[in-house]
Design a protein around this motif. Structure first.
Motif, PDB file in Angstrom:
ATOM      1  N   LEU A  47       0.850  -1.191   0.000  1.00  0.00           N
ATOM      2  CA  LEU A  47       0.000   0.000   0.000  1.00  0.00           C
ATOM      3  C   LEU A  47       0.885   1.240   0.000  1.00  0.00           C
ATOM      4  N   TRP A  48       0.662   2.123  -0.962  1.00  0.00           N
ATOM      5  CA  TRP A  48       1.370   3.392  -1.053  1.00  0.00           C
ATOM      6  C   TRP A  48       0.376   4.525  -0.816  1.00  0.00           C
ATOM      7  N   ALA A  64       5.173   3.735   2.054  1.00  0.00           N
ATOM      8  CA  ALA A  64       4.616   2.447   1.654  1.00  0.00           C
ATOM      9  C   ALA A  64       4.844   1.419   2.741  1.00  0.00           C
ATOM     10  N   ALA A  65       4.020   0.398   2.748  1.00  0.00           N
ATOM     11  CA  ALA A  65       4.196  -0.728   3.672  1.00  0.00           C
ATOM     12  C   ALA A  65       3.677  -1.984   3.009  1.00  0.00           C
ATOM     13  N   ALA A  66       4.341  -3.098   3.299  1.00  0.00           N
ATOM     14  CA  ALA A  66       3.931  -4.387   2.745  1.00  0.00           C
ATOM     15  C   ALA A  66       2.639  -4.851   3.416  1.00  0.00           C
ATOM     16  N   LEU A  67       1.805  -5.547   2.652  1.00  0.00           N
ATOM     17  CA  LEU A  67       0.547  -6.073   3.156  1.00  0.00           C
ATOM     18  C   LEU A  67       0.661  -7.583   3.329  1.00  0.00           C
ATOM     19  N   PRO A  68       0.074  -8.127   4.387  1.00  0.00           N
ATOM     20  CA  PRO A  68       0.066  -9.584   4.528  1.00  0.00           C
ATOM     21  C   PRO A  68      -0.680 -10.221   3.371  1.00  0.00           C
ATOM     22  N   ALA A  69      -0.294 -11.427   2.993  1.00  0.00           N
ATOM     23  CA  ALA A  69      -0.961 -12.130   1.895  1.00  0.00           C
ATOM     24  C   ALA A  69      -2.439 -12.272   2.194  1.00  0.00           C
ATOM     25  N   ARG A  70      -3.260 -12.080   1.151  1.00  0.00           N
ATOM     26  CA  ARG A  70      -4.708 -12.216   1.210  1.00  0.00           C
ATOM     27  C   ARG A  70      -5.341 -11.219   2.166  1.00  0.00           C
ATOM     28  N   LEU A  94      -4.637  13.448  -1.348  1.00  0.00           N
ATOM     29  CA  LEU A  94      -4.021  12.147  -1.096  1.00  0.00           C
ATOM     30  C   LEU A  94      -4.345  11.188  -2.237  1.00  0.00           C
ATOM     31  N   ILE A  95      -3.315  10.466  -2.654  1.00  0.00           N
ATOM     32  CA  ILE A  95      -3.475   9.391  -3.630  1.00  0.00           C
ATOM     33  C   ILE A  95      -2.968   8.103  -2.994  1.00  0.00           C
ATOM     34  N   ALA A  96      -3.752   7.039  -3.090  1.00  0.00           N
ATOM     35  CA  ALA A  96      -3.356   5.731  -2.560  1.00  0.00           C
ATOM     36  C   ALA A  96      -3.301   4.732  -3.711  1.00  0.00           C
TER      37      ALA A  96
END
Length: 258
Positions: A47-48, A64-70, A94-96
């Motif tokens: 997610l950015w 940004a941060a990594a997201l857990p799978a699923r 804001l843009i995501a």
């Protein structure tokens, strides 16, 4: 610096902008990111969240941060920036984005306007971004999960080999979520397992009780168990189900039990 907390699909982002005066205060932008499609995210998704000037959409700060799978939406974010990089009279938004394998899966193409002094509770609705033509969709995003239409239903057998069920008997079949199968053969209770992985549907060898009943009912039960053993697929139409063999010949007719 990135900070992540995981509880369901919760995500926190923390961005510190460098090369700004140490005495400058932080501005905080917080809220949730969501999208309408009911699909889980693939592994290695990120997610950015980016603060941009409007209307030119020049990036001001991003994290940004990594997201857990699923992972599932909503995703929670907190973007902190130094006040020195934001003009009090400027217009910002804001843009995501949700990215995976170098591709943008979801994005809001129009910035969500926010106050230059920071803002809490900003909701960002993302739009699904189809993959480019040279990349198949399954290479980016797994298909949405759909429930098996045969599972967690009690089916009543109406015919075996084209012959109607004897009026003095009741034959049933039910498939649990873990693919365990059970029911009544008309006389004995039986147990087996369903397999949807190879042919559309097969059953493992049947085990059951060994009670004696009316000879006609016992003969019918034997035909039913033999039909389950020969099943290689099924046809479903509304509340009616047919178990068929490898050639598509109907073996057992069933209806959904109210």
């Amino acid at each position: 610096m990135l900070v992540r907390t995981i509880k369901g699909a919760a995500l926190a982002l923390l961005a510190l902008i460098v090369a700004t005066p140490a005495f400058a205060a932080d501005l905080s932008f917080t809220g949730q990111v969501t999208y309408r499609e009911r699909m889980a995210l693939p592994a290695n998704a990120e997610l950015w969240v980016t603060l941009v000037s409007v209307p030119d959409q020049t990036p001001i700060a991003s994290a940004a941060a990594a997201l857990p799978a699923r992972s599932q939406v909503p995703l929670h974010y907190a973007l902190n920036v130094r006040s020195a990089v934001v003009r009090p009279t400027g217009a910002y938004g804001l843009i995501a984005e949700i990215r995976a394998q170098g591709q943008t899966l979801f994005r809001n193409w129009q910035p969500i306007e926010v106050q230059s002094g920071g803002q809490a509770g900003t909701q960002i609705q993302l739009t699904f971004t189809p993959p480019p033509p040279h990349l198949a969709p399954e290479q980016i995003l797994p298909p949405p999960e759909t429930p098996n239409p045969l599972v967690d239903i009690v089916w009543t057998v109406t015919s075996i080999g084209g012959d109607p069920i004897l009026p003095q008997s009741k034959v049933t079949l039910s498939i649990a979520g873990d693919q365990r199968v059970g029911g009544s053969g008309g006389c004995n209770s039986y147990f087996t397992e369903a397999d949807f992985a190879g042919p559309p549907l097969t059953f493992s060898p049947i085990a059951g009780t060994r009670m004696a009943c009316d000879p006609a009912v016992m003969a019918q039960e034997g035909r039913f168990f033999a039909a389950l053993d020969a099943t290689a697929g099924y046809e479903l139409a509304g509340n009616a189900l047919k178990l068929v063999d490898a050639a598509g010949v109907p073996l057992v007719g069933l209806v959904r039990q109210p």
